[in-house]
Design an enzyme around this catalytic site. Structure first.
Site, PDB file in Angstrom:
ATOM      1  N   GLY A   2      30.436  -2.674  13.289  1.00  0.00           N
ATOM      2  CA  GLY A   2      31.438  -2.906  12.440  1.00  0.00           C
ATOM      3  C   GLY A   2      32.732  -2.001  12.869  1.00  0.00           C
TER       4      GLY A   2
ATOM      5  N   GLU B  87      58.406  -0.639  -7.160  1.00  0.00           N
ATOM      6  CA  GLU B  87      58.316   0.817  -7.558  1.00  0.00           C
ATOM      7  C   GLU B  87      56.878   1.613  -7.570  1.00  0.00           C
ATOM      8  OE1 GLU B  87      61.058   2.562  -7.757  1.00  0.00           O
ATOM      9  OE2 GLU B  87      62.393   0.749  -7.566  1.00  0.00           O
TER      10      GLU B  87
ATOM     11  N   HIS C 152      27.724   9.400   8.161  1.00  0.00           N
ATOM     12  CA  HIS C 152      28.116   9.384   7.021  1.00  0.00           C
ATOM     13  C   HIS C 152      26.669  10.059   6.351  1.00  0.00           C
ATOM     14  CE1 HIS C 152      29.494   9.270   2.687  1.00  0.00           C
ATOM     15  NE2 HIS C 152      28.867   8.317   2.497  1.00  0.00           N
TER      16      HIS C 152
END
Length: 332
Positions: free
Chosen positions: A27, A227, A108
């Protein structure tokens, strides 16, 4: 306590020369590790289940192998599999192939930290966790630079675990920047908390709430999106590149005064208390157990939550705003 930081002079890439490296999973992270390590002159094979990842590996001139076969022949096994499926894949395909003296490498710490994977005592267990997506790891390597990474040693059966980990970090380019020593627990807990409180959960919830507030008050969705979402990247880039004080020096005095006086009202005591509860769930393992249980039960709740945000006024406004800037289509 000062950080322990490793750089290029601390690593010996030759430690991995003549050895076989297996990247398990192709991946986002797996592809970057495999390509960078191969381009660093190391011998790399890819272990991948059938599917799109295998097709992409072939397009990158790898010949994907079954995960068990790749794991059996490698000296360094680099697991870049999804957190939620890694333990099941490990049990079925990797554990039967492991032999003494190998190195299990993680990008990880999730599955080691929470005990979903328990390696045998006669292998090294290390982590090199790049601090960014695989696409950035790859592009920085190609440009001659590097992405910082975290290094942790969970198990040093051979006495060479740190040398192996640093050689791996050098092979992906991270020692060009900095490799910072940590632990599996620290990396996992801070990573999950950061994702949930700020980078993904907090950011998504905050922007959606602000968008909804303006729309409910009668403002056009496109203006609300401009915004509260579109300009977010501009401010984050200033913070990322220069720090908080320098960011504030680059915005208007009006914006800074609003930041200093209204920001603490948005992130008040109630939010801080909830952040502490989120951290407790991460540190105590409740989140990890919940996520793995959700995956193993089929992921129905996960899909429902995901799908709820797919076709909304927020997303439609984003499509309209991005159409005004066609160059954004080229962003990764």
């Amino acid at each position: 306590m000062p950080l322990t930081i490793f750089r290029e002079s601390d690593a010996d890439p030759g430690v991995l020369r003549g050895k076989q490296l297996a990247v398990l999973g192709y991946g986002n992270q797996g592809r970057a590790h495999a390509l960078n390590l191969r381009d660093s002159g190391l011998s790399v094979v890819v272990g991948q289940r059938p599917g799109a990842g295998g097709d992409r590996a072939r397009s990158d001139s790898f010949e994907p192998r079954a995960i068990r076969d790749a794991a059996a022949t490698a000296d360094l096994l680099i697991l870049t599999l999804p957190d939620e499926s890694a333990a099941d894949i490990y049990a079925a395909h990797i554990a039967p192939a492991i032999r003494a003296g190998q190195t299990l490498g993680f990008v990880h710490g999730f599955n080691i930290r929470y005990g979903f994977i328990t390696p045998p005592r006669d292998v090294d267990v290390v982590m090199i966790a790049p601090k960014g997506p695989g696409t950035l790891l790859r592009s920085l390597y190609e440009s001659g630079r590097g992405l910082p990474a975290l290094l942790a040693i969970h198990q040093d059966a051979t006495g060479a675990a740190r040398r192996t980990a640093l050689a791996w970090a050098a092979g992906i380019g991270s020692t060009r920047a900095a490799v910072v020593q940590t632990t599996f627990a620290c990396e996992t807990e801070t990573d999950l908390f950061g994702e949930q409180a700020v980078l993904c959960g907090g950011m998504a919830a905050l922007t959606k709430a602000a968008f909804d507030t303006l729309v409910e008050a009668g403002y056009e969705p496109e203006f609300a999106y401009l915004e509260c979402v579109h300009e977010l990247k501009q401010v984050v880039d200033l913070l990322y590149g220069h720090g908080l004080s320098a960011m504030r020096a680059r915005i208007s005095n009006t914006a800074e005064y609003g930041d200093l006086t209204r920001g603490p009202r948005i992130i008040g005591d109630e939010v801080r208390a909830e952040m502490r509860r989120v951290l407790d769930e991460v540190r105590g393992g409740a989140f990890a157990a919940e996520w793995i249980a959700e995956h193993r039960a089929g992921g129905a709740r996960f899909r429902k939550l995901h799908d709820a945000d797919v076709d909304t006024a927020f997303e439609r406004a984003g499509v309209a705003v991005r159409a005004l800037m066609p160059w954004l289509a080229n962003q990764p």
